[in-house]
Design a protein around this motif. Structure first.
Motif, short mmCIF file in Angstrom:
data_model
loop_
_atom_site.label_atom_id
_atom_site.label_comp_id
_atom_site.label_asym_id
_atom_site.label_seq_id
_atom_site.Cartn_x
_atom_site.Cartn_y
_atom_site.Cartn_z
N ASN A 14 -6.52 -63.69 0.70
CA ASN A 14 -5.82 -64.74 1.43
C ASN A 14 -5.32 -64.30 2.80
N LEU A 15 -5.57 -63.04 3.16
CA LEU A 15 -5.11 -62.53 4.45
C LEU A 15 -5.93 -63.09 5.60
N GLY A 16 -5.26 -63.26 6.73
CA GLY A 16 -5.96 -63.66 7.94
C GLY A 16 -6.57 -62.45 8.61
N SER A 17 -7.60 -62.65 9.39
CA SER A 17 -8.28 -61.53 10.03
C SER A 17 -7.47 -60.90 11.16
N ASN A 18 -6.39 -61.56 11.58
CA ASN A 18 -5.59 -61.07 12.70
C ASN A 18 -4.39 -60.22 12.31
N GLU A 19 -4.25 -59.87 11.03
CA GLU A 19 -3.12 -59.05 10.59
C GLU A 19 -3.22 -57.67 11.23
N THR A 38 -11.97 -54.58 5.63
CA THR A 38 -13.07 -55.51 5.92
C THR A 38 -12.52 -56.89 6.25
N LYS A 39 -11.53 -57.33 5.51
CA LYS A 39 -10.94 -58.65 5.70
C LYS A 39 -10.10 -58.73 6.97
N CYS A 40 -9.46 -57.62 7.33
CA CYS A 40 -8.56 -57.58 8.49
C CYS A 40 -9.01 -56.49 9.47
N PRO A 41 -10.02 -56.76 10.27
CA PRO A 41 -10.57 -55.72 11.15
C PRO A 41 -9.61 -55.26 12.25
N ASP A 42 -8.56 -56.03 12.55
CA ASP A 42 -7.62 -55.67 13.61
C ASP A 42 -6.42 -54.87 13.11
N VAL A 43 -6.41 -54.52 11.83
CA VAL A 43 -5.25 -53.83 11.27
C VAL A 43 -5.07 -52.48 11.96
#
Length: 133
Positions: A14-19, A38-43
């Motif tokens: 449910n995470l957004g990719s911008n986290e 993979t889900k949050c490439p900007d982490v």
């Protein structure tokens, strides 16, 4: 800075990719961390409790290091996930950083002082100091 609090592996989907910063309130497996990245490439950082961080494998630590993602030890104190899925570092914390720096304190001294005042882990404070915008 907002810290997204994730309480279970099911929440990763449910995470957004911008986290940018995520606190894992559960014991993550290598697969959970890979899925999260993979889900949050900007982490930029994963914040994990002390008792769980010891179980992170060396290969996962190396993977995070290669990706430039900080692995930060600590807890999010006083946060109620049922009210808000984010824990936020207030602007007043950054103002205090600036004030202490203006008084000539080193980042190490600021971290030690702020840890007692804010009940934040030294690792988190050092990360915030380093990434001060």
């Amino acid at each position: 800075m907002k810290i997204r609090v994730v309480s279970s592996k099911e929440e990763i989907n449910n995470l957004g990719s911008n986290e940018e910063m995520i606190h894992l309130a559960f014991r993550p497996s290598n697969t959970d961390i890979f899925n999260l990245i993979t889900k949050c490439p900007d982490v930029k950082a994963l914040h994990i409790p002390s008792s769980y961080i010891r179980t992170i494998s060396k290969s996962t630590q190396m993977f995070l290091e290669m990706k430039g993602i900080a692995l930060i030890e600590g807890d999010v104190w006083g946060h109620r996930k049922d009210i808000n899925e984010y824990s936020e570092v207030s602007e007043s914390v950054y103002e205090r950083f600036d004030q202490y720096r203006a008084n000539g304190l080193s980042d190490e001294e600021i971290a030690a002082k702020m840890e007692r005042e804010l009940h934040m882990s030294t690792d988190l404070i050092k990360f915030l100091l380093k990434n001060r915008k």
